[in-house]
Design an enzyme around this catalytic site. Structure first.
Site, PDB file in Angstrom:
ATOM      1  N   HIS A   1       0.807  -1.355   0.033  1.00  0.00           N
ATOM      2  CA  HIS A   1       0.044   0.079   0.081  1.00  0.00           C
ATOM      3  C   HIS A   1       0.827   1.288   0.044  1.00  0.00           C
ATOM      4  CE1 HIS A   1      -3.953   2.199   1.372  1.00  0.00           C
ATOM      5  NE2 HIS A   1      -2.908   3.115   1.536  1.00  0.00           N
ATOM      6  N   GLU A   2       1.934   1.248   1.028  1.00  0.00           N
ATOM      7  CA  GLU A   2       2.588   2.406   1.147  1.00  0.00           C
ATOM      8  C   GLU A   2       3.635   2.566  -0.163  1.00  0.00           C
ATOM      9  OE1 GLU A   2       1.491   4.561   3.272  1.00  0.00           O
ATOM     10  OE2 GLU A   2       0.412   3.199   4.256  1.00  0.00           O
TER      11      GLU A   2
END
Length: 233
Positions: A112-113
Site C-alpha cells: 500500500h505505501e
C-alpha cells in the site's frame, strides 16, 4: 512546514515519532527486545518474497527512484488506528511496528505505501494542498495492494456485495483521507467521486488489478519480461 499545522492538519499526530525532529537511533537491546526487531524481519521478508513489493520496487528503480531499506523504511510506534503511512516530506515509508503483527498484514502495508511512493516518484503529487491528488493515490493503493482482496474482506466479514471491489476501494480511500485531513465527510466523498473512475482504472505498474498473490506473481513476471522481445530486435 509549520510544525503545528503539520501535526493537526496532515495526520502527523498519528505518527508521534515523526514529531521528534529526527529519528533517535535505538540501542541493540531495544531493537532486539521490542517490536522493532520483528518489524525489521517481516519487512525484509516482504521485500524478498512478496510479488507485489518486488514489482513496485522494480518499477521505482526503473523510474529512477530506487528504494533502499535503511533509508526509505522506518519501523516506528504509531497511534493505534493506523498501520503505516507515506511521509512525502522525507520520501519515507512508516511501518507501525506496534500495530503490525502478522506477515500477511505487513505485506499489504508495505505494498500500500509503496504505491504511494511510486505515485510520488512518477508524478508531481501535491500531497498537502491538492485533495484530488491524495484521493487518487488512496484509491490506487486500496485497489492494487490487496486491501480489498476476497480473503482480506472475508476476514472483515465483508463479502457478497455487488461491485464489491469498487465499494471496498471507495470506502477505504475515504477513511484514509478522513484520517489524515481535517475535512468533512461530505467533502471527502465528493472528491473521491470526482476522481474515482480514472484512478480506479489506473493499474500502473501492475497492468491489472492483482486479486491475490498468484495474480501478483503473473503481473511481476509480465513486468520483468516486458522489454524482453523488443530489446532483441
Amino acid at each position: 512546514m509549520d510544525q503545528t499545522k503539520q501535526d493537526e492538519e496532515y495526520g502527523y499526530d498519528l505518527f508521534p515519532e515523526r514529531n521528534k525532529g529526527k529519528q533517535q537511533e535505538k540501542t541493540f537491546g531495544q531493537k532486539l527486545f521490542t517490536f522493532n526487531h520483528k518489524c525489521q524481519v517481516m519487512l525484509q521478508f516482504s521485500i524478498e518474497t512478496s510479488p507485489y513489493a518486488k514489482l513496485l520496487l522494480s518499477a521505482m528503480k526503473s523510474s529512477g527512484c530506487e528504494v533502499f531499506k535503511k533509508r526509505h523504511f522506518s519501523c516506528e510506534d504509531c497511534d493505534g488506528t493506523v498501520s503505516g503511512g507515506f511521509d512525502a516530506t522525507s520520501s519515507q515509508i512508516v511501518l507501525c511496528q506496534n500495530n503490525i503483527h502478522q506477515q500477511s498484514h505487513m505485506n499489504r502495508v508495505v505494498t500500500h505505501e509503496l504505491i504511494h511512493a511510486f505515485d510520488h516518484c512518477r508524478a508531481n503529487v501535491d500531497w498537502f494542498n491538492n485533495f484530488r491528488h491524495l484521493a487518487c493515490s488512496e484509491i490506487r493503493a486500496a485497489n492494487l495492494s490487496g486491501d480489498c482482496s476476497f480473503s482480506s474482506e472475508v476476514s472483515r466479514l465483508n463479502f457478497g456485495l455487488k461491485q464489491h471491489q469498487q465499494e471496498c476501494v471507495r470506502g477505504r480511500a475515504l477513511r484514509s483521507i478522513l484520517a489524515v485531513r481535517k475535512i468533512s465527510r461530505e467533502e471527502a466523498e465528493k472528491i473521491v467521486d470526482e476522481v474515482f473512475d480514472s484512478c480506479f482504472n489506473d493499474h500502473e505498474p501492475f497492468g491489472r488489478i492483482p486479486h491475490g498473490a498468484k495474480e501478483a506473481k503473473f503481473a511481476y513476471r509480465d513486468y520483468v519480461n516486458r522489454d524482453r522481445y523488443s530489446s532483441s530486435l
